[in-house]
Design an enzyme around this catalytic site. Structure first.
Site, PDB file in Angstrom:
ATOM      1  N   HIS A 271     -29.108  37.324 -60.293  1.00  0.00           N
ATOM      2  CA  HIS A 271     -29.693  37.905 -61.512  1.00  0.00           C
ATOM      3  C   HIS A 271     -30.287  39.300 -61.253  1.00  0.00           C
ATOM      4  O   HIS A 271     -29.722  40.280 -61.667  1.00  0.00           O
ATOM      5  CB  HIS A 271     -30.728  36.990 -62.194  1.00  0.00           C
ATOM      6  CG  HIS A 271     -30.222  35.615 -62.489  1.00  0.00           C
ATOM      7  ND1 HIS A 271     -29.077  35.405 -63.227  1.00  0.00           N
ATOM      8  CD2 HIS A 271     -30.670  34.379 -62.129  1.00  0.00           C
ATOM      9  CE1 HIS A 271     -28.848  34.101 -63.323  1.00  0.00           C
ATOM     10  NE2 HIS A 271     -29.794  33.450 -62.658  1.00  0.00           N
ATOM     11  N   ASP A 322     -22.758  30.468 -63.235  1.00  0.00           N
ATOM     12  CA  ASP A 322     -24.100  29.894 -63.315  1.00  0.00           C
ATOM     13  C   ASP A 322     -24.172  28.591 -64.107  1.00  0.00           C
ATOM     14  O   ASP A 322     -23.860  27.529 -63.588  1.00  0.00           O
ATOM     15  CB  ASP A 322     -25.041  30.985 -63.884  1.00  0.00           C
ATOM     16  CG  ASP A 322     -26.505  30.660 -63.677  1.00  0.00           C
ATOM     17  OD1 ASP A 322     -26.812  29.563 -63.206  1.00  0.00           O
ATOM     18  OD2 ASP A 322     -27.361  31.519 -63.990  1.00  0.00           O
TER      19      ASP A 322
HETATM   20 ZN   LIG Z   1     -28.736  29.830 -61.276  1.00  0.00          ZN
END
Ligand SMILES: [Zn+2]
Length: 455
Positions: A271, A322
């Site tokens: 991220h 993810d």
């Molecule tokens: Zn994750």
């Protein structure tokens, strides 16, 4: 030995069309050429590009796709944290059998859309009461078994998780994720490494759930443990987490990590959404990699990673799916690119106004850094001595009919629907052929059964 013909293969120097690849019994490439050998064993009516690494996956979350695109009565609004509560409710229920069934289906679907390697960021490891299973590797074994059945290569990253927040101890809600100490965690890593040491489709990495999931000493210990292994952690995904980190450590997450630990090129920061300019410079200086997960980050309302500036300064990046709200590597790249195009009202923002090709730049980053995130390193997309791992793009798809090589990679990345991706070859064997996974029916049956029991 087997001789293959493809309409074209994409190398770093560009397209070779047509292309001939010879493989040995184990599926390793022994020759690449633009001249036909005397005998051809398989003629593929498609273009081959390197298989893509999905550098961030939580397999069990595939079982909840579609269940949280609503706001339950009484909840008020919805954000990352309310989504997380619902995710925990799903995580509470899942058995080892369901984990394997869900992961097998997910991984099979990954192969169908172009991923040939998955980095599984694995933290759902304890039983429903929070105790280790009798076989402490139970859940890890299930995920690896799923990858084998699905025909995808896996880098399993067991994740260290001990604290429920900055400066806090363990919590009941996270009982299935927790290790009791780093000593236990390293024991787990070593046991998996020795169990799978002769398995060419399996690698083991290191993982830390996030800065809030461990003490400062534990974070340092894990980062320093073994520089030969890829080391993954979630970081700076949400502003609430960034603010809590500032309060507890007196520094922002990336700021603290890059100042206080031995972060290096084996570190993969998942991220990194909310970073300052100096944090961006620190990531680049450390030669660490950022794993961006645009469709999940969009779905969870995380924010935009500043990709154009990051690339302009020489940053390394790759992609992951993810939560698997979307399974499409090209869509991950498009969303990452288009978010910034819209924000900046510019085109081709990956290139920062320099001459070049957006698709070639993105593909190189996704493949090279993705392979490093999985603990691998190679020079070219296809090389003599490497496994033949390829994604096949249907040559009959309308836009693939262009005779010239120009724009072909960009057509694949920016223009095609996923139906045009119709093959996956792993170590010289078909896993997906003509759009169908070779083992789909059996995998789908087990998955449907598992899904029925999850609410
Ligand atoms: Zn994750």
């Amino acid at each position: 030995m087997k001789n293959w013909k493809f309409k074209g293969i994409y190398l770093k120097k560009g397209w070779v069309s047509p292309a001939y690849i010879s493989t040995d019994e184990s599926g390793k490439i022994i020759a690449i050429s633009n001249e036909s050998p005397a005998v051809l064993d398989e003629v593929v009516n498609g273009y081959a590009i390197a298989s893509i690494t999905n550098a961030h996956s939580h397999a069990f979350q595939y079982g909840m796709v579609g269940l949280t695109e609503n706001i339950p009565k009484g909840q008020g609004g919805d954000n990352f944290w309310s989504w997380r509560d619902r995710m925990y409710r799903i995580a509470d229920q899942i058995t080892p059998e369901q984990t394997e069934a869900i992961a097998t289906m997910l991984y099979a679907e990954m192969t169908r859309v172009g991923y040939g390697h998955v980095v599984e960021f694995h933290y759902l490891r304890n039983d429903q009461s929070g105790k280790y299973y009798d076989n402490p590797n139970e859940m890890s074994d299930r995920l690896i078994s799923a990858a084998k059945k699905a025909g995808i290569k896996i880098t399993l990253v067991p994740v260290y998780y001990r604290c429920s927040g900055f400066g806090k101890g363990p919590s009941y809600a996270q009982r299935r994720f927790q290790f009791s100490s780093t000593e236990d965690y390293f024991k787990h890593i070593e046991s998996l490494k020795s169990q799978y040491k002769d398995d060419t489709g399996v690698d083991i990495g290191l993982g830390l759930h996030s800065m809030r999931a461990a003490s400062s000493e534990e974070i340092k210990e894990i980062i320093a443990y073994n520089k030969e292994l890829p080391c993954h952690l979630h970081i700076s995904e949400q502003m609430q987490e960034v603010n809590a980190c500032v309060e507890h450590f007196g520094a922002r997450p990336v700021e603290w990590l890059t100042n206080e630990t031995e972060v290096g090129s084996n570190c993969h920061l998942v991220h990194s959404t909310h970073i300052t300019e100096s944090e961006m410079s620190a990531i680049i200086k450390a030669n660490a990699n950022v794993v961006v997960c645009p469709t999940t980050e969009g779905n969870l309302g995380d924010g935009f990673f500043p990709i154009a500036e990051y690339i302009n300064n020489g940053g390394r990046w790759c992609i992951g799916s993810d939560s698997h709200i979307t399974l499409n590597p090209f869509e991950e790249v498009r969303l990452l690119d288009y978010g910034q195009r819209m924000a900046k009202q510019q085109r081709n923002v990956f290139l920062n106004a320099k001459a070049g090709d957006s698709a070639a730049l993105a593909f190189e980053a996704v493949i090279d850094n993705g392979r490093m995130a999985a603990g691998k390193q190679t020079q070219d997309y296809f090389e003599v001595g490497s496994d033949l791992d390829a994604v096949i793009v249907d040559a009959n798809s309308p836009l693939m009919g262009r005779a010239s090589d120009e724009g072909r990679l960009a057509t694949i990345i920016y223009g095609l629907d996923i139906g045009a991706i119709n093959g996956q070859i792993s170590s010289g064997k078909w896993v997906v052929k003509s759009g169908h996974h070779t083992n789909k029916e059996e995998i789908l049956n087990a998955f449907s059964k598992a899904l029925c029991d999850i609410h």
